[in-house]
Design a protein around this motif. Structure first.
Motif, PDB file in Angstrom:
ATOM      1  N   GLU A 220     -24.127  -5.973  -5.567  1.00  0.00           N
ATOM      2  CA  GLU A 220     -23.317  -4.747  -5.681  1.00  0.00           C
ATOM      3  C   GLU A 220     -21.838  -5.104  -5.817  1.00  0.00           C
ATOM      4  O   GLU A 220     -21.118  -4.550  -6.649  1.00  0.00           O
ATOM      5  CB  GLU A 220     -23.482  -3.887  -4.414  1.00  0.00           C
ATOM      6  N   CYS A 221     -21.385  -6.053  -4.990  1.00  0.00           N
ATOM      7  CA  CYS A 221     -19.960  -6.433  -5.037  1.00  0.00           C
ATOM      8  C   CYS A 221     -19.619  -7.068  -6.374  1.00  0.00           C
ATOM      9  O   CYS A 221     -18.575  -6.769  -6.963  1.00  0.00           O
ATOM     10  CB  CYS A 221     -19.626  -7.428  -3.935  1.00  0.00           C
ATOM     11  N   GLN A 224     -19.009  -4.789  -9.357  1.00  0.00           N
ATOM     12  CA  GLN A 224     -17.730  -4.065  -9.432  1.00  0.00           C
ATOM     13  C   GLN A 224     -16.732  -4.777 -10.351  1.00  0.00           C
ATOM     14  O   GLN A 224     -15.732  -4.206 -10.746  1.00  0.00           O
ATOM     15  CB  GLN A 224     -17.121  -3.939  -8.030  1.00  0.00           C
ATOM     16  N   TYR A 225     -17.015  -6.045 -10.674  1.00  0.00           N
ATOM     17  CA  TYR A 225     -16.091  -6.805 -11.524  1.00  0.00           C
ATOM     18  C   TYR A 225     -16.587  -6.915 -12.967  1.00  0.00           C
ATOM     19  O   TYR A 225     -16.074  -7.703 -13.744  1.00  0.00           O
ATOM     20  CB  TYR A 225     -15.863  -8.212 -10.930  1.00  0.00           C
ATOM     21  N   SER A 254     -18.138  -7.197   3.021  1.00  0.00           N
ATOM     22  CA  SER A 254     -17.911  -6.844   1.614  1.00  0.00           C
ATOM     23  C   SER A 254     -16.477  -7.215   1.210  1.00  0.00           C
ATOM     24  O   SER A 254     -16.226  -7.559   0.061  1.00  0.00           O
ATOM     25  CB  SER A 254     -18.223  -5.372   1.351  1.00  0.00           C
ATOM     26  N   SER A 258     -15.655  -9.522  -2.043  1.00  0.00           N
ATOM     27  CA  SER A 258     -14.739  -8.979  -3.057  1.00  0.00           C
ATOM     28  C   SER A 258     -13.569  -9.920  -3.282  1.00  0.00           C
ATOM     29  O   SER A 258     -13.163 -10.154  -4.425  1.00  0.00           O
ATOM     30  CB  SER A 258     -14.189  -7.626  -2.634  1.00  0.00           C
ATOM     31  N   SER A 262     -12.855 -11.707  -6.723  1.00  0.00           N
ATOM     32  CA  SER A 262     -11.589 -11.353  -7.379  1.00  0.00           C
ATOM     33  C   SER A 262     -10.783 -12.607  -7.693  1.00  0.00           C
ATOM     34  O   SER A 262     -10.232 -12.755  -8.783  1.00  0.00           O
ATOM     35  CB  SER A 262     -10.837 -10.379  -6.478  1.00  0.00           C
TER      36      SER A 262
END
Ligand code: ADP
Length: 365
Positions: A220-221, A224-225, A254, A258, A262
Motif C-alpha cells: 500500500e505504501c 502511493q509513489y 507507515s 514512506s 520517498s
C-alpha cells in the motif's frame, strides 16, 4: 556554598568538643576507676580524700586536653575529607542550576576521602555532560528549524511581492502562484515533521499495537509513489513473502516505509531501479528497500539519522533532513533495528528488522 556565620561555626566546634568530652570523660573515668580499684585492692592501700581529689583534678585536665586534641584533629579531618568535596559538589550543582553545563568536579583523593564522594562526583560529571549534550542539541535544533523556515518564507515573500505588479502575463501569475504553493507545502511538511518528531521524542505517542500483514502495508505504501516512479521511469522490483504478520503500531511504521521509499525515489535518477523485499527469517521480518541511486559515502552514512542532516547542503533535492531522524526514533520505539549499506554512485540498501512474534513485541512495547 554560602559561608556560615562565625557564631554558628563556633557553636558547631563547641558541640564537637562536648561530644568528644563526654566520650573521653566516660572512657577515662571507667578506666581510672577500674585501675584504682584493682590497684588499691591488690596493694591493700586505702585512698584518702585528698588522693582522690588530686587524681580527679588531674583526670579532668587530661579529659579536657584529650577532647581538645580530638576535636582539632577531627575538625581538620572533616575539613579535608568532607567539607572540601561537599563544597566542590555544591558549587558545581549551583553552576548547573544557573545553566552552566560545562562544569566538571575533580575526583577527590582515595586515601583521604570516602570513596562515595567519588561516586557522587562521577554522577555529577556524567549529568553535566548529558545536560550539555541536550542543550547543544536543543540550540542546534532551534537554529536549524529557524534556518530551514527562512528559505521558503523568503520565497513566498518574493513571489507574493512579484504577484502584486499589474503588468504580469497569465503564465507568470500562474508560475509565481505555483512557487508560493510549493514553498508552503515544503514549510508545512517541515512543521509537521518537527511536530511528529517532538511528540515522538517526548513520548506523547505510545505505540498502539495491532496484528497485521506487513506485506500488505508495504505494498500500500509503495503504491502511493506510483506517480513518482512512472514520471521518473524507475523500474520497480518486489519480492514479498506471504503471511508475514507482525504486532506493531501500523501508523507509526507507515511513516518508516514512506520515508524509505520517498528517499529511494528522490535519490535515484531517471531510469534507475528501486526494489522492495520482505523475508521472514526465524522470528524476524526483514524489510529491504534498495535503490540504484546516488549512494551514501561512509562519512555521510554516520550522520544520516541525525536531525536536519542532508548530504547535499545546498538542498538541491527536496527535503528537510528530518525523515530519517523520524524513522530512527520510530524504529527505537518499536524496538526494531535499522541499518544501511551503500556504495557511492551505485545505490543504497536500507534494512529494517522487526520481531514477528506478536506476543513478545506487545510485551516489549
Ligand atoms: P531528506 O531526505 O529530507 O533530506 P532524510 O533524513 O530522509 O532527509 O535523509 C537524510 C540524508 O540522507 C539525505 O539528505 C541524503 O543525503 C541521505 N539519504 C537518505 N536516503 C538516501 C538514499 N536512498 N540514497 C542516497 N542518500 C540518501
Amino acid at each position: 556554598m554560602s559561608e556560615k556565620p562565625r557564631w554558628s561555626r563556633f557553636v558547631r566546634a563547641f558541640s564537637h568538643f562536648m561530644f568528644f568530652f563526654f566520650i573521653v570523660s566516660f572512657v577515662i573515668s571507667c578506666c581510672t576507676m577500674l585501675f584504682v580499684t584493682v590497684l588499691s585492692e591488690s596493694l591493700e592501700v586505702t585512698l584518702t580524700e585528698e588522693n582522690v581529689a588530686a587524681a580527679a583534678k588531674l583526670t579532668f585536665l587530661n579529659v579536657v586536653v584529650i577532647s581538645l586534641i580530638f576535636t582539632v584533629a577531627d575538625g581538620i579531618r572533616r575539613r579535608f575529607t568532607v567539607e572540601r568535596p561537599a563544597k566542590q559538589i555544591v558549587t558545581a550543582s549551583e553552576k548547573m542550576i544557573a545553566g552552566d553545563f560545562n562544569v566538571r568536579v575533580k575526583p577527590v583523593s582515595k586515601f583521604m576521602c570516602d570513596e562515595n564522594f567519588n561516586k557522587i562526583i562521577d554522577c555529577i560529571n556524567q549529568m553535566a555532560k548529558e545536560l550539555s549534550g541536550v542543550e547543544t542539541l536543543r540550540t542546534d535544533f532551534v537554529a536549524n528549524v529557524s534556518h530551514e523556515m527562512k528559505t521558503p518564507l523568503a520565497v513566498m515573500q518574493n513571489y507574493a511581492t512579484l504577484l502584486q505588479s499589474e503588468d504580469l502575463t497569465e503564465e507568470q501569475r500562474r508560475e509565481y502562484a505555483r512557487a508560493i504553493s510549493s514553498a508552503c507545502r515544503h514549510l508545512s511538511e517541515m512543521v509537521s515533521n518537527v511536530l511528529k518528531l517532538s511528540r515522538l521524542e517526548n513520548q506523547q505517542i505510545y505505540p498502539k499495537t495491532e496484528r497485521y500483514d506487513l506485506g500488505e502495508q508495504l505494498c500500500e505504501c509503495l503504491l502511493q509513489y506510483e506517480g513518482v516512479w512512472e514520471k521518473k521511469r524507475i523500474e520497480i522490483e518486489t519480492d514479498i513473502e506471504d503471511d508475514v504478520v507482525i504486532t506493531a503500531d501500523r501508523e507509526l511504521l507507515s511513516h518508516v516505509w514512506s520515508n524509505l521509499f520517498s528517499n529511494a525515489f528522490k535519490f535515484t535518477p531517471d531510469g534507475g531501479r528501486v526494489s522492495l523485499t520482505l523475508k521472514k527469517e526465524g522470528n524476524l521480518a526483514i524489510v529491504r528497500v534498495a535503490d540504484t541511486g546516488i549512494g551514501i559515502s561512509s562519512q555521510v552514512g554516520e550522520h544520516i539519522f541525525e536531525k536536519f542532516y542532508q548530504a547535499d547542503a545546498s538542498h538541491a533535492t527536496k527535503g528537510n533532513g528530518l525523515g530519517l531522524a523520524l524513522v530512527k526514533r520510530i524504529i527505537d520505539i518499536t524496538r526494531a533495528e535499522i541499518s544501511v549499506e551503500s556504495t557511492l554512485g551505485k545505490g543504497s540498501v536500507f534494512t529494517v528488522k522487526l520481531k514477528t512474534d506478536g506476543h513478545e513485541t506487545e510485551k516489549n512495547m
